[in-house]
Design a protein around this motif. Structure first.
Motif, mmCIF file in Angstrom:
data_model
loop_
_atom_site.group_PDB
_atom_site.id
_atom_site.type_symbol
_atom_site.label_atom_id
_atom_site.label_comp_id
_atom_site.label_asym_id
_atom_site.label_seq_id
_atom_site.Cartn_x
_atom_site.Cartn_y
_atom_site.Cartn_z
ATOM 1 N N LEU B 131 0.828 -1.206 0.000
ATOM 2 C CA LEU B 131 0.000 0.000 0.000
ATOM 3 C C LEU B 131 0.865 1.259 0.000
ATOM 4 C CD1 LEU B 131 -2.862 -0.949 2.458
ATOM 5 C CD2 LEU B 131 -3.166 -0.112 0.123
ATOM 6 N N SER B 132 1.992 1.173 0.713
ATOM 7 C CA SER B 132 2.824 2.374 0.837
ATOM 8 C C SER B 132 3.459 2.767 -0.498
ATOM 9 C CB SER B 132 3.929 2.134 1.874
ATOM 10 O OG SER B 132 4.951 1.353 1.304
ATOM 11 N N LEU B 133 3.404 1.869 -1.492
ATOM 12 C CA LEU B 133 3.947 2.211 -2.804
ATOM 13 C C LEU B 133 3.119 3.289 -3.486
ATOM 14 C CD1 LEU B 133 4.548 -1.416 -4.129
ATOM 15 C CD2 LEU B 133 6.332 0.203 -3.494
ATOM 16 N N GLY B 134 1.821 3.367 -3.072
ATOM 17 C CA GLY B 134 0.957 4.379 -3.659
ATOM 18 C C GLY B 134 0.463 4.040 -5.051
ATOM 19 N N LEU B 135 0.740 2.828 -5.519
ATOM 20 C CA LEU B 135 0.280 2.432 -6.852
ATOM 21 C C LEU B 135 -1.157 1.937 -6.765
ATOM 22 C CD1 LEU B 135 3.416 0.441 -8.031
ATOM 23 C CD2 LEU B 135 2.595 2.589 -8.984
ATOM 24 N N PRO B 136 -1.919 2.073 -7.879
ATOM 25 C CA PRO B 136 -3.251 1.477 -7.892
ATOM 26 C C PRO B 136 -3.149 0.002 -7.536
ATOM 27 C CG PRO B 136 -2.918 2.818 -9.843
ATOM 28 C CD PRO B 136 -1.612 2.777 -9.115
ATOM 29 N N LEU B 137 -4.046 -0.446 -6.647
ATOM 30 C CA LEU B 137 -3.882 -1.776 -6.075
ATOM 31 C C LEU B 137 -5.212 -2.515 -6.011
ATOM 32 C CD1 LEU B 137 -2.154 -3.852 -4.400
ATOM 33 C CD2 LEU B 137 -2.805 -2.546 -2.383
ATOM 34 N N LEU B 138 -5.193 -3.773 -6.403
ATOM 35 C CA LEU B 138 -6.335 -4.651 -6.175
ATOM 36 C C LEU B 138 -5.846 -5.799 -5.305
ATOM 37 C CD1 LEU B 138 -9.251 -5.640 -6.759
ATOM 38 C CD2 LEU B 138 -8.335 -6.860 -8.734
ATOM 39 N N VAL B 139 -6.505 -5.985 -4.162
ATOM 40 C CA VAL B 139 -6.138 -7.098 -3.285
ATOM 41 C C VAL B 139 -7.010 -8.296 -3.649
ATOM 42 C CG1 VAL B 139 -6.020 -7.928 -0.917
ATOM 43 C CG2 VAL B 139 -5.389 -5.567 -1.449
ATOM 44 N N VAL B 140 -6.372 -9.369 -4.101
ATOM 45 C CA VAL B 140 -7.089 -10.560 -4.523
ATOM 46 C C VAL B 140 -7.037 -11.578 -3.385
ATOM 47 C CG1 VAL B 140 -7.165 -12.432 -6.205
ATOM 48 C CG2 VAL B 140 -6.427 -10.154 -6.920
ATOM 49 N N LEU B 141 -8.203 -11.855 -2.803
ATOM 50 C CA LEU B 141 -8.258 -12.854 -1.733
ATOM 51 C C LEU B 141 -8.442 -14.216 -2.385
ATOM 52 C CD1 LEU B 141 -10.604 -10.976 0.766
ATOM 53 C CD2 LEU B 141 -8.107 -10.899 0.603
ATOM 54 N N ASN B 142 -7.342 -14.846 -2.685
ATOM 55 C CA ASN B 142 -7.379 -16.101 -3.438
ATOM 56 C C ASN B 142 -7.803 -17.263 -2.536
ATOM 57 O OD1 ASN B 142 -7.067 -17.704 -5.659
ATOM 58 N ND2 ASN B 142 -4.846 -17.876 -5.495
ATOM 59 N N MET B 143 -8.159 -18.361 -3.164
ATOM 60 C CA MET B 143 -8.576 -19.589 -2.476
ATOM 61 C C MET B 143 -9.851 -19.351 -1.675
ATOM 62 S SD MET B 143 -4.892 -21.045 -1.401
ATOM 63 C CE MET B 143 -3.516 -20.835 -2.507
ATOM 64 N N ALA B 144 -10.718 -18.496 -2.250
ATOM 65 C CA ALA B 144 -11.989 -18.205 -1.589
ATOM 66 C C ALA B 144 -12.846 -19.457 -1.468
ATOM 67 C CB ALA B 144 -12.733 -17.124 -2.378
ATOM 68 N N ASP B 145 -12.707 -20.371 -2.458
ATOM 69 C CA ASP B 145 -13.483 -21.616 -2.390
ATOM 70 C C ASP B 145 -13.089 -22.439 -1.165
ATOM 71 O OD1 ASP B 145 -11.020 -21.795 -3.648
ATOM 72 O OD2 ASP B 145 -11.548 -23.589 -4.783
#
Lengths: 95, 626
Positions: B131-145
């Motif tokens: 987050l501190s990079l300041g770049l656009p970010l999408l957090v992917v919560l993988n293995m949701a299944d």
């Protein structure tokens, strides 16, 4: 006293036994690597299965299973359940 | 204590075309599975400059004709530069790319952070530095299944508010969440809203922050992976564990040797037949010879190992994707430690029984540089399949087959096993010498995460095989073509009335004669000398060369070739030759891959010199003894 001493590092834990990690007695680079894996002071660590030869051993910490050699586990000093701090001193062991 | 109020709104930056998106995540988060899912076959592998870390680049096709570049960064637990200097090359690459410090690569325009949703707080620790990079970010919560199946849940809305960026539940193996990810890749996403972050240098602080964020997102952790615990009680059982381990090793051996043999014969026949077919349609000239005997058969001598290598990587793929590989390394660690190595060296060394090239490529899983170097340096001592043709030829010619243990083991099979054991013993000895000299260090710490068991997917395995095949063919091909052409030239020049000379009058013949005094103490004559030269391309080439020298079709008339050798070599020389091939690094592809993986010429040169010296000494001793 003797039982305390026996369990004062991770390698002394019996299977299924838990202890609170107190201090990592390793150079900062190695200690940091272990901390990244969840071995943080104050974390609760559970001893799990041994590899078939008796070494290394799997430890459960922070929801993950990490295998360590005995010589590494000896450097991870823990508080036995008896000396584990209550909430009052809990912050003291958190670095 | 973390407060759960929404952080103040920052201004979202305007939409911009994302040209390069970086995938980052801790090891075992399913990052590479997602990368494969997104890019499919539109990938390429290269190396980052100066280090031996593979650069995986791919393109994702969005709607219309737009594509976005995606880079799969090596797995990392943190981005903190550490004080102890133990940061792996992997982590340095990840840090440098994200900071835009990687030469030849623009700073990524956006980041996908892939984390394992079944262990949210632990994995979110990495979110703070990202987050501190300041770049656009999408957090992917993988293995949701997995999370749902085991009864866990998370409030993604709340998590999104806490992190100030988009969050999506996904399953890379099932394809869940892909739409949202593609939308993020295409939409020129907003920069994250500023949220208060912990002191990034302190891992405990980051971990505490992650715990707070997780709490605010009402995360319900899933039940422990029951199947993993059950399976581990079998696979790590004091008796059953080693038994399963042994079975797996035997199965790998059986498949890469017996299973691959018919396919390899087919590939060999294909190269021979197609060469003959083309030769029949070309006028006889030096160029035809160069094309067929130089380029084409040189290519064939490498491609022939591809089936075996693919089977090997299929096995490694299944073992790794299922999670068993980590257990195998754990079981092997105690034994490997006695040779100064560690559990993660086991699979590369096992692979080396097929071919040292993929083995050395497989050492990348070893983080400790010293352990990795030691493994690379001893891997070529393992008896690779290119040694088998010459072993088989010499043993059949010089050792009468008598039963040793009834019908179970004859002298010839015992000799073959002995050569395997010899290579292995020299590898162990070399490892010990290395670890007590050049690569001396405190005994390396073996620290390994045991991932939960999972079913491997066909898609993942297929893409992995394709990737490894490409890398192998390129690594070996880049070397083998020029080497094959040079060796062809040595054997076919100088021209005699416009025709290639008999091999003894060629440059190779001259070299063979020139080195004869040097190899005479080993019991080798100039013909073997030529063979030692041509087999630098690949060990098994010596059989064909000896056939050429004796004027015998090596494949079709092995018995006559054996007789010719019996007349021409002493038993001492023959055993010397076996020992020489057991120890010598007669393989330019291996030299090239070592150079590639160690980032310079020093190690391959030292290794080549060392192995040749050992081979020379061994062959000399064998010649004296027999």
């Amino acid at each position: 006293m003797s039982s305390n001493k026996r369990a004062s590092d991770l390698s002394g834990l019996r299977a299924g036994e838990r202890a609170v990690l107190h201090h990592i007695d390793l150079p900062s680079g190695e200690a940091q690597r272990l901390m990244e894996l969840g071995f943080l002071p104050g974390a609760s660590v559970e001893a799990a299965l041994f590899a078939p030869g008796g070494d290394p051993r799997v430890y459960r910490v922070d929801g993950a299973e990490i295998a360590l050699r005995r010589e590494t586990a000896r450097k991870l000093l823990v508080l036995t359940p008896a000396e584990a701090p209550c909430s009052e001193s809990a912050d003291a062991v958190r670095i | 204590m973390q407060d759960c109020h929404a952080p103040s709104n920052g201004l979202a930056s305007g939409p911009a075309q994302a040209r390069l998106v970086a995938l980052i995540g801790p090891p075992n988060s399913g990052k590479t599975t997602l990368f494969n899912r997104l890019t499919g076959l539109r990938q390429k592998v290269a190396n980052y400059p100066g280090v031996t870390v593979e650069k995986h680049l791919g393109h994702v096709r969005l709607d219309g004709n737009r594509t976005v570049g995606v880079v799969d960064l090596p797995g990392a637990y943190s981005l903190a530069p550490d004080s102890g200097g133990s940061t792996s090359d992997d982590e340095r690459v990840t840090r440098d790319v994200l900071a835009g410090r990687m030469p030849g690569m623009p700073r990524p325009d956006a980041v996908l952070l892939i984390i394992d949703a079944t262990n949210l707080a632990r994995n979110l620790t990495l979110a703070a530095p990202v987050l501190s990079l300041g770049l656009p970010l999408l957090v992917v919560l993988n293995m949701a299944d997995d999370l749902r199946r085991r009864g866990g849940s998370v409030d993604t809305q709340a998590l999104s508010v806490q992190l100030g960026c988009q969050v999506v539940l996904a399953s890379a193996t099932q394809g869940e969440g892909l739409e949202a990810i593609l939308k993020f890749l295409g939409a020129g996403p907003p920069a994250p809203k500023p949220v208060s972050l912990p002191v990034l240098q302190s891992i405990p602080k980051c971990r505490q922050w992650a715990a707070g964020v997780t709490r605010c997102a009402s995360y319900q952790p899933p039940a422990p992976p029951a199947w993993t615990r059950r399976l581990d009680r079998i696979f790590l059982h004091p008796v059953a564990g080693p038994a399963v381990f042994g079975l797996v090793v035997v199965a790998v051996f059986q498949v890469i040797f017996s299973g691959a043999a018919p396919i390899m014969d087919g590939v060999e026949a294909f190269f021979a037949d197609s060469g003959n077919w083309v030769a029949a349609r070309m006028p006889d000239s030096i160029w035809r010879s160069l094309l067929i005997e130089g380029v084409w058969s040189g290519t064939g001598s490498v491609v022939v190992f591809l089936p075996q290598i693919l089977l090997l990587f299929l096995f490694i793929g299944v073992l790794e994707d299922s999670g068993y590989l980590a257990r195998a390394a754990l079981i092997a660690d105690r034994t490997m430690a006695k040779a100064g190595l560690q559990g993660k060296s086991f699979i590369p060394l096992l692979s080396a029984y097929a071919c040292a090239v993929p083995a050395i490529m497989a050492t990348r899983t070893i983080e400790s540089r010293r352990d990795r170097m030691a493994t690379i340096l001893i891997a070529p001592f393992m008896t690779c399949s290119a040694r088998l043709p010459i072993y088989a030829l010499i043993i059949a010619a010089f050792l009468p087959d008598r039963p040793l243990l009834g019908p179970l083991l004859g002298t010839q099979a015992a000799a073959m096993l002995g050569l395997y054991a010899l290579g292995f013993a020299m590898a162990v000895l070399t490892a010990k010498v290395l670890r007590s000299s050049v690569l001396k260090s405190e005994r390396g710490t073996f620290v390994m995460e045991m991932p939960p068991y999972r079913w491997p997917t066909w898609r993942g395995l297929g893409l992995r095989l394709l990737d490894r095949a490409r890398v192998f063919l390129r690594r070996a091909g880049i070397v083998i073509l020029p080497v094959a052409v040079v060796l062809w030239a040595l054997a076919h020049l100088p021209l005699d009335n416009g025709k290639p000379p008999a091999i003894e009058n060629s440059i190779a013949g001259a070299i063979g004669h020139a080195i004869e005094p040097a190899i005479a103490p080993l019991g080798f004559n100039w013909k073997i000398g030529i063979g030692l030269l041509t087999s630098l391309a690949s060990r098994e080439v010596i059989v064909g060369t000896l056939g050429t020298i004796y004027g015998i079709e090596a494949e079709a008339e092995t018995v006559r070739l054996q007789e010719a050798l019996q007349r021409d070599l002493t038993p001492g020389g023959a055993f010397g030759l076996l020992i020489f091939f057991a120890f010598a690094m007669q393989c330019m592809s291996t030299v090239a891959v070592v150079r590639r993986e160690t980032g310079g010429w020093t190690w391959p040169v030292v290794q080549f010199a060392y192995m040749t010296t050992v081979a020379y000494a061994g062959a000399w001793a064998a010649n004296r003894l027999f």
